[in-house]
Design a protein around this motif. Structure first.
Motif, PDB file in Angstrom:
ATOM      1  N   THR A 192      41.911  36.613   9.832  1.00  0.00           N
ATOM      2  CA  THR A 192      40.673  36.277   8.526  1.00  0.00           C
ATOM      3  C   THR A 192      40.440  35.619   9.892  1.00  0.00           C
ATOM      4  OG1 THR A 192      40.922  36.766   6.336  1.00  0.00           O
ATOM      5  CG2 THR A 192      39.305  35.385   7.063  1.00  0.00           C
ATOM      6  N   CYS A 238      31.118  35.675   4.846  1.00  0.00           N
ATOM      7  CA  CYS A 238      31.795  35.920   3.681  1.00  0.00           C
ATOM      8  C   CYS A 238      32.180  38.152   3.474  1.00  0.00           C
ATOM      9  CB  CYS A 238      30.357  35.684   2.514  1.00  0.00           C
ATOM     10  SG  CYS A 238      29.366  34.587   1.938  1.00  0.00           S
ATOM     11  N   LEU A 239      32.081  37.968   3.989  1.00  0.00           N
ATOM     12  CA  LEU A 239      32.278  39.410   4.678  1.00  0.00           C
ATOM     13  C   LEU A 239      33.791  39.506   4.590  1.00  0.00           C
ATOM     14  CD1 LEU A 239      29.617  41.539   6.354  1.00  0.00           C
ATOM     15  CD2 LEU A 239      29.621  41.595   3.654  1.00  0.00           C
ATOM     16  N   TYR A 278      36.020  37.201   4.298  1.00  0.00           N
ATOM     17  CA  TYR A 278      36.904  36.269   3.541  1.00  0.00           C
ATOM     18  C   TYR A 278      36.818  37.358   2.035  1.00  0.00           C
ATOM     19  CZ  TYR A 278      37.341  32.472   6.257  1.00  0.00           C
ATOM     20  OH  TYR A 278      38.214  31.480   7.182  1.00  0.00           O
ATOM     21  N   ASP A 279      35.928  37.998   2.041  1.00  0.00           N
ATOM     22  CA  ASP A 279      36.383  39.235   0.518  1.00  0.00           C
ATOM     23  C   ASP A 279      37.218  39.709   1.214  1.00  0.00           C
ATOM     24  OD1 ASP A 279      35.379  41.042  -0.809  1.00  0.00           O
ATOM     25  OD2 ASP A 279      33.619  40.342  -1.174  1.00  0.00           O
ATOM     26  N   ASP A 280      38.323  39.633   0.628  1.00  0.00           N
ATOM     27  CA  ASP A 280      39.374  40.823   0.814  1.00  0.00           C
ATOM     28  C   ASP A 280      39.176  42.185   0.890  1.00  0.00           C
ATOM     29  OD1 ASP A 280      40.891  37.917   0.892  1.00  0.00           O
ATOM     30  OD2 ASP A 280      41.533  38.060  -1.278  1.00  0.00           O
ATOM     31  N   THR A 281      38.827  42.367   0.286  1.00  0.00           N
ATOM     32  CA  THR A 281      38.355  43.404  -0.345  1.00  0.00           C
ATOM     33  C   THR A 281      37.745  43.965   0.768  1.00  0.00           C
ATOM     34  OG1 THR A 281      38.526  43.976  -2.659  1.00  0.00           O
ATOM     35  CG2 THR A 281      37.247  45.586  -2.185  1.00  0.00           C
ATOM     36  N   LYS A 282      36.468  43.800   1.434  1.00  0.00           N
ATOM     37  CA  LYS A 282      35.591  44.220   2.238  1.00  0.00           C
ATOM     38  C   LYS A 282      36.671  44.532   3.934  1.00  0.00           C
ATOM     39  CE  LYS A 282      30.834  43.037  -0.239  1.00  0.00           C
ATOM     40  NZ  LYS A 282      30.061  42.293  -0.002  1.00  0.00           N
ATOM     41  N   GLU A 329      30.699  26.793  -7.797  1.00  0.00           N
ATOM     42  CA  GLU A 329      30.584  27.314  -6.465  1.00  0.00           C
ATOM     43  C   GLU A 329      29.425  26.398  -5.482  1.00  0.00           C
ATOM     44  OE1 GLU A 329      31.012  32.151  -5.774  1.00  0.00           O
ATOM     45  OE2 GLU A 329      29.436  31.498  -6.990  1.00  0.00           O
ATOM     46  N   LYS A 364      32.150  30.924  -0.262  1.00  0.00           N
ATOM     47  CA  LYS A 364      33.803  30.504  -1.240  1.00  0.00           C
ATOM     48  C   LYS A 364      34.918  31.016  -0.811  1.00  0.00           C
ATOM     49  CE  LYS A 364      35.055  32.527  -6.079  1.00  0.00           C
ATOM     50  NZ  LYS A 364      35.080  33.914  -7.277  1.00  0.00           N
ATOM     51  N   SER A 365      35.764  30.715  -0.780  1.00  0.00           N
ATOM     52  CA  SER A 365      37.635  30.837  -0.442  1.00  0.00           C
ATOM     53  C   SER A 365      37.212  31.197   0.784  1.00  0.00           C
ATOM     54  CB  SER A 365      37.700  31.622  -0.770  1.00  0.00           C
ATOM     55  OG  SER A 365      38.160  31.587  -2.013  1.00  0.00           O
TER      56      SER A 365
END
Length: 550
Positions: free
Chosen positions: A100, A136-137, A139-143, A192, A292-293
């Motif tokens: 990441t 954001c993309l 750091y979004d685990d799924t994406k 947030e 976030k995250s």
């Protein structure tokens, strides 16, 4: 508005490329990018470099880190190579984090490409918005997992591949009007936003004021822009105008002094439309810079920087030991520890000074769990007599606690110190702070206004008197009476807390003694308790009580 993309500094070495994340800072009106090290990721790389020969050899290859990328991808997707004893249990999760932060540069290049080549003429977009969405993309685990699942190292480097994917995804989102800083401000939760503001360097009471201002801006923006009949479906979220901010400011000013408004907000001044606009820009900047995250949850740096507001603790025993019986110099932690020990010791001494029958009643009632009627039958008296004796014992112990805490001697100084230091941003995990805030809410409007001007705005007496249209003697009299009300409310709350403390301490000490008695006698509490057994436990409990030390 379109802004010039700042230069991206290089990460010093390969270790930095897999352990550093990006921050965007404002320096004299110009944005600058800096890299910050994530300590636990850096130490993880050092661990593998020192213990894993193949991993260490990858640092000597002239492939611009492609071997290291593949190493972490194999671990992230396939949990390979086989795990060795020295490796961390969460090595797969760490592998994802390394990948990441490695892709942070791809976020930058995607944002730079979009802002300079594709939408350069759009005055309402900036590279910072593109950068935020790109991050954001990843750091979004799924994406992010979905993005890397389609990567083929034979076709291109990971940098080139991820950059192309981010550009495509951002363009798709922008085409359906999901990409706007005003949508970002509107959609993010209070939690947030609070976290983002905290990471960006904001503190109380500013954070609470930002949150309330955002609340009323959202209401106005919803009505004037989002639900506006003139707005076409799929159209990009519009830029708010001066009238929107002025209207939101009017709502904010009207609500800030209501009892329902946060205390931190009530201590501030009215705001103008331009000031509210500036506040919203600060919120947007914080959200864009820290999605976030955006850094791993277990980051030591993140833990040190977070400023979450603690919820009031219902464990009165623990709170009182930490916060209640403190002397006027609150910061003296050594004195506080000594006082806590003194409290336990003094109560224990008072317990031992009770008559034998009184000690038995306490152990039977709080330790063995007998009710008043059962105890009355044992002593061949009425239930009312047992209730009276219990109350007499409790009052004696309460007097001991009250004398130890000496509230009249330190409350006045405490209130004065609290108003000076904590009036604008109280600590809600402290029950005394919480009691003072509640007491302030019950004051008369003029008394609240005097406190707001004196301790919230730090104005001198003459300015306050002029603003309120009163003489200085009248002002000082109001201030004195207001402090007296707060002192009285605090003493009342302390009395309540002391009583709750005792109601916790008595069962705690009694049950501990009885538990030890059962253990010494080799008797199980689950066994049927005959009169003979109960008397044996009671006798052993009395021995333990008199032999123990606080």
């Amino acid at each position: 508005m379109f802004t010039i993309t700042p230069k991206l500094p290089s990460r010093q070495n390969l270790i930095g490329r897999f352990s550093m994340y990006m921050t965007v800072e404002n320096n004299q009106g110009r944005s600058t990018i800096k890299w910050k090290t994530e300590p636990h990721l850096q130490s993880n790389i050092e661990l593998y470099k020192s213990r894993h020969k193949k991993f260490a050899s990858l640092f000597n290859q002239e492939d611009n880190g492609r071997g290291l990328v593949q190493f972490w991808i194999d671990m992230a997707f396939k949990d390979l190579p086989p795990k060795e004893e020295w490796e961390p249990e969460n090595r797969v999760q760490k592998a994802w984090k390394h990948l990441t932060v490695y892709c942070e540069e791809s976020c930058y290049w995607a944002a730079e490409k979009l802002s300079s080549d594709i939408w350069k003429e759009d005055k309402y977009q900036s590279w910072e918005e593109y950068l935020f969405f790109a991050r954001c993309l990843i750091y979004d685990d799924t994406k992010f997992r979905h993005i890397l699942a389609k990567y083929n190292s034979k076709n291109s480097s990971l940098d080139t591949y991820v950059t192309a994917v981010l550009i495509k995804d951002i363009k798709n989102e922008a085409a359906v009007a999901k990409f706007s800083k005003w949508r970002l401000l509107h959609k993010k939760s209070d939690k947030e936003l609070k976290e983002a503001l905290s990471r960006a360097g904001s503190y109380e009471p500013e954070i609470s004021r930002f949150l309330l201002a955002r609340k009323y801006f959202k209401q106005v923006y919803q009505m004037n822009k989002i639900q506006n009949p003139a707005k076409r479906t799929g159209q990009k979220w519009q830029e708010p105008d001066s009238a929107d901010f002025a209207e939101a400011a009017n709502y904010y000013n009207a609500q800030m002094l209501l009892p329902s408004a946060p205390h931190e907000v009530a201590t501030g001044l009215n705001v103008t439309g331009e000031q509210l606009r500036a506040s919203m820009e600060i919120c947007i900047k914080a959200l864009q810079n820290y999605p976030k995250s955006i850094t791993p949850r277990i980051s030591l740096e993140a833990l040190q920087e977070k400023a979450y507001e603690a919820e009031p603790d219902n464990n009165y025993l623990e709170i009182l030991e930490c916060d209640l019986l403190e002397e006027s110099i609150v910061e003296d932690s050594e004195n506080q520890v000594s006082l806590n020990k003194q409290t336990e010791s003094t109560l224990h001494e008072q317990l031992l000074s009770l008559k034998g029958e009184q000690q038995e009643i306490l152990l039977l009632y709080y330790g063995l769990g007998l009710n008043q009627k059962q105890i009355a039958d044992k002593f061949k008296v009425t239930q009312g007599a047992i209730a009276h004796r219990l109350k007499t014992i409790e009052l004696k112990l309460l007097k001991t606690l009250s004398a130890l805490s000496q509230p009249p001697e330190w409350v006045s100084q405490y209130v004065a110190l609290w108003l000076f230091r904590n009036y604008q941003a109280p600590i809600y995990s402290d029950l005394i702070h919480d009691a003072l805030v509640k007491a302030i809410k019950k004051l008369e409007p003029q008394e609240q206004e005097v406190l707001r001007l004196a301790y919230g705005q730090k104005l001198d007496g003459q300015k306050i008197a002029n603003q309120l249209g009163v003489s200085q003697p009248e002002l000082m009299d109001t201030l004195r009476k207001t402090k007296s009300k707060l002192e009285a409310a605090l003493i009342k709350e302390i009395d309540n807390l002391i009583n709750k403390y005792l109601q916790i301490w008595l069962p705690k000490i009694s049950k501990a003694v009885v538990k030890s008695a059962y253990k010494n006698l080799g008797i199980s509490r689950s066994e049927a308790a005959s009169l003979e057994t109960m008397n044996a436990v009671l006798e052993e409990s009395l021995k333990i009580l008199h032999s123990s030390k606080s």
